[in-house]
Design a protein around this motif. Sequence first.
Motif, short mmCIF file in Angstrom:
data_model
loop_
_atom_site.label_atom_id
_atom_site.label_comp_id
_atom_site.label_asym_id
_atom_site.label_seq_id
_atom_site.Cartn_x
_atom_site.Cartn_y
_atom_site.Cartn_z
N ILE A 36 -40.91 -2.98 -20.21
CA ILE A 36 -40.74 -3.21 -18.76
C ILE A 36 -40.22 -4.61 -18.52
O ILE A 36 -39.31 -4.82 -17.72
N LYS A 37 -40.79 -5.60 -19.22
CA LYS A 37 -40.32 -6.99 -19.06
C LYS A 37 -38.86 -7.13 -19.47
O LYS A 37 -38.10 -7.84 -18.83
N TRP A 41 -38.48 -1.13 -15.09
CA TRP A 41 -39.19 0.14 -15.10
C TRP A 41 -38.30 1.30 -15.50
O TRP A 41 -38.66 2.11 -16.34
N LYS A 42 -37.15 1.41 -14.85
CA LYS A 42 -36.31 2.59 -15.07
C LYS A 42 -35.74 2.65 -16.48
O LYS A 42 -35.84 3.67 -17.16
N ILE A 47 -37.51 7.17 -19.81
CA ILE A 47 -36.71 7.82 -20.84
C ILE A 47 -37.50 9.02 -21.33
O ILE A 47 -38.67 8.89 -21.70
N TYR A 48 -36.87 10.17 -21.34
CA TYR A 48 -37.56 11.37 -21.80
C TYR A 48 -37.41 11.52 -23.31
O TYR A 48 -36.34 11.43 -23.87
N VAL A 101 -43.00 15.85 -16.74
CA VAL A 101 -42.08 16.84 -16.17
C VAL A 101 -41.05 16.14 -15.29
O VAL A 101 -39.86 16.43 -15.36
N PHE A 102 -41.52 15.21 -14.48
CA PHE A 102 -40.61 14.48 -13.59
C PHE A 102 -39.59 13.68 -14.39
O PHE A 102 -38.40 13.66 -14.06
N ILE A 103 -40.03 13.03 -15.46
CA ILE A 103 -39.10 12.28 -16.31
C ILE A 103 -38.13 13.23 -17.00
O ILE A 103 -36.94 12.94 -17.11
N ALA A 104 -38.62 14.38 -17.44
CA ALA A 104 -37.74 15.35 -18.09
C ALA A 104 -36.63 15.82 -17.15
O ALA A 104 -35.51 16.05 -17.58
N VAL A 105 -36.96 15.93 -15.88
CA VAL A 105 -35.99 16.42 -14.91
C VAL A 105 -35.06 15.30 -14.42
O VAL A 105 -33.86 15.51 -14.25
N THR A 106 -35.60 14.10 -14.23
CA THR A 106 -34.81 13.03 -13.61
C THR A 106 -34.47 11.87 -14.52
O THR A 106 -33.58 11.08 -14.21
#
Length: 120
Positions: A36-37, A41-42, A47-48, A101-106
Motif C-alpha cells: 500500500i505504501k 490501495w488499488k 489484484i486478483y 468476489v468483488f476483486i475478481a470482478v473489478t
Amino acid sequence: MSGVVSPIILVGVWVWPMIAFIIVEGIEIARSIQRIKRYGWKKGLWIYHTSQWARNFTFGMFLAFSMHLPLQGTLTPLRNVNDFVLYTAPYIVISLFIIEVFIAVTGRPSVTKIPKTASM
C-alpha cells in the motif's frame, strides 16, 4: 468428534495451526502495508490471484475445526480464545469472500500483477 482422539491432543492440534496462522497472517499484513505504501490501495492490493481463495479456505477450515473442538474444564483460557474465534471468524470469512468476489470482478488479474522485482 468420534471420541477416538483425546481432547488434549485435539487442543494441541488446534493450538499449533492457530499459532502458525497468526504468524503467516501477520507477515501478510506487513507485506500488504508495504505494498500500500509503495503502490497505493488499488495497485498494491486490488489484484486478483487464486491464492486468495486458498487463504479464505484456510480461514474457513480453522473456523470449522474450532466449532468442533472439545474444550473441557482446565482449558478455560483456551475456551476464551476459541469463543473469540467462533464469534469473529464467520464475519471475517464472509467479508473476505465478498471482497475476493468483488476483486475478481473489478480488480486487475494476476497476469498484470506487481513485477517480481517489486514483490516482497
